[in-house]
Design a protein around this motif. Structure first.
Motif, PDB file in Angstrom:
ATOM      1  N   ARG A   1       0.844  -1.204   0.000  1.00 39.46           N
ATOM      2  CA  ARG A   1       0.000   0.000   0.000  1.00 39.46           C
ATOM      3  C   ARG A   1       0.876   1.249   0.000  1.00 39.46           C
ATOM      4  O   ARG A   1       0.485   2.294   0.481  1.00 39.46           O
ATOM      5  CB  ARG A   1      -0.933   0.012   1.220  1.00 39.46           C
ATOM      6  CG  ARG A   1      -1.959  -1.106   1.233  1.00 39.46           C
ATOM      7  CD  ARG A   1      -2.957  -0.946   0.105  1.00 39.46           C
ATOM      8  NE  ARG A   1      -3.979  -1.962   0.113  1.00 39.46           N
ATOM      9  CZ  ARG A   1      -3.943  -3.103  -0.557  1.00 39.46           C
ATOM     10  NH1 ARG A   1      -2.880  -3.402  -1.283  1.00 39.46           N
ATOM     11  NH2 ARG A   1      -4.926  -3.956  -0.520  1.00 39.46           N
ATOM     12  N   ARG A   2       2.073   1.135  -0.589  1.00 35.99           N
ATOM     13  CA  ARG A   2       2.970   2.283  -0.661  1.00 35.99           C
ATOM     14  C   ARG A   2       2.443   3.314  -1.644  1.00 35.99           C
ATOM     15  O   ARG A   2       1.855   2.974  -2.659  1.00 35.99           O
ATOM     16  CB  ARG A   2       4.348   1.843  -1.147  1.00 35.99           C
ATOM     17  CG  ARG A   2       5.112   1.017  -0.179  1.00 35.99           C
ATOM     18  CD  ARG A   2       6.359   0.533  -0.856  1.00 35.99           C
ATOM     19  NE  ARG A   2       7.493   0.790   0.001  1.00 35.99           N
ATOM     20  CZ  ARG A   2       8.717   0.471  -0.306  1.00 35.99           C
ATOM     21  NH1 ARG A   2       8.993  -0.084  -1.476  1.00 35.99           N
ATOM     22  NH2 ARG A   2       9.682   0.703   0.530  1.00 35.99           N
TER      23      ARG A   2
ATOM     24  N   GLN B   1      -2.288   3.189  -2.067  1.00 38.19           N
ATOM     25  CA  GLN B   1      -3.265   3.366  -0.997  1.00 38.19           C
ATOM     26  C   GLN B   1      -4.662   3.539  -1.591  1.00 38.19           C
ATOM     27  O   GLN B   1      -5.656   3.369  -0.909  1.00 38.19           O
ATOM     28  CB  GLN B   1      -2.908   4.588  -0.156  1.00 38.19           C
ATOM     29  CG  GLN B   1      -1.615   4.433   0.598  1.00 38.19           C
ATOM     30  CD  GLN B   1      -1.221   5.712   1.305  1.00 38.19           C
ATOM     31  OE1 GLN B   1      -2.070   6.420   1.855  1.00 38.19           O
ATOM     32  NE2 GLN B   1       0.060   6.017   1.293  1.00 38.19           N
ATOM     33  N   LYS B   2      -4.714   3.877  -2.886  1.00 39.29           N
ATOM     34  CA  LYS B   2      -5.986   4.147  -3.557  1.00 39.29           C
ATOM     35  C   LYS B   2      -6.409   2.952  -4.408  1.00 39.29           C
ATOM     36  O   LYS B   2      -5.590   2.238  -4.969  1.00 39.29           O
ATOM     37  CB  LYS B   2      -5.857   5.392  -4.435  1.00 39.29           C
ATOM     38  CG  LYS B   2      -5.514   6.620  -3.630  1.00 39.29           C
ATOM     39  CD  LYS B   2      -5.390   7.837  -4.496  1.00 39.29           C
ATOM     40  CE  LYS B   2      -5.075   9.044  -3.630  1.00 39.29           C
ATOM     41  NZ  LYS B   2      -5.168  10.279  -4.382  1.00 39.29           N
TER      42      LYS B   2
ATOM     43  N   ARG C   1      -4.471   0.291  -7.524  1.00 44.54           N
ATOM     44  CA  ARG C   1      -4.412  -1.129  -7.118  1.00 44.54           C
ATOM     45  C   ARG C   1      -5.166  -2.004  -8.107  1.00 44.54           C
ATOM     46  O   ARG C   1      -4.689  -3.064  -8.515  1.00 44.54           O
ATOM     47  CB  ARG C   1      -4.988  -1.314  -5.718  1.00 44.54           C
ATOM     48  CG  ARG C   1      -4.066  -0.901  -4.612  1.00 44.54           C
ATOM     49  CD  ARG C   1      -4.469  -1.474  -3.262  1.00 44.54           C
ATOM     50  NE  ARG C   1      -5.879  -1.477  -2.954  1.00 44.54           N
ATOM     51  CZ  ARG C   1      -6.530  -0.499  -2.332  1.00 44.54           C
ATOM     52  NH1 ARG C   1      -5.886   0.592  -1.955  1.00 44.54           N
ATOM     53  NH2 ARG C   1      -7.811  -0.603  -2.072  1.00 44.54           N
TER      54      ARG C   1
END
Length: 131
Positions: free
Chosen positions: A60-61, A65-66, A70
């Protein structure tokens, strides 16, 4: 769509970005975020094309996080980079908006990865009827 700009190392679509009139894309070194982009730095250090090629699936770097980056990475893992570009191009032709300055795009309206993956493939939202 500027297909030649491709997909950024984080998974976002440089080819559809509203900045692409004055940006050569993630790998050009001319991206406005080149100095601080954690995903670009990490994938370059690992000598991989992008986050989709990384073994760390739960990362989630930075922009991971979005959900959109992803999901785009997961799409490339499952179906390949060419198919992602093909789907994005077809969706754009059919009126799907990636984003524009001040406007959230159609790909930003999801909170579930699988639903977003289906939308990328089809350009249609599940459970919605088209007018």
């Amino acid at each position: 769509m500027k297909r030649e700009l491709g997909i950024a190392r984080c998974g976002l679509a440089c080819c559809l970005c509203s900045e692409n009139d004055h940006c050569g894309g993630c790998n050009s070194g001319a991206c406005p975020g080149v100095a601080f982009c954690e995903n670009r730095r990490c994938s370059a250090e690992k000598e991989i094309a992008g986050c989709w090629a990384c073994d760390s699936r739960d990362c989630r770097r930075g922009l991971l996080q979005k959900i959109k980056p992803r999901a785009f990475n997961e799409f490339v893992r499952r179906y390949g980079l060419k198919m992602l570009l093909d789907c994005l191009e077809e969706n754009e032709k059919n009126g799907v908006v990636y984003h524009r300055a001040g406007i959230r795009g159609d790909y930003d309206e999801f909170d579930d990865t699988e639903s977003l993956l289906a939308f990328i493939r089809t350009g249609k939202r599940e459970g919605r009827t088209e007018l």
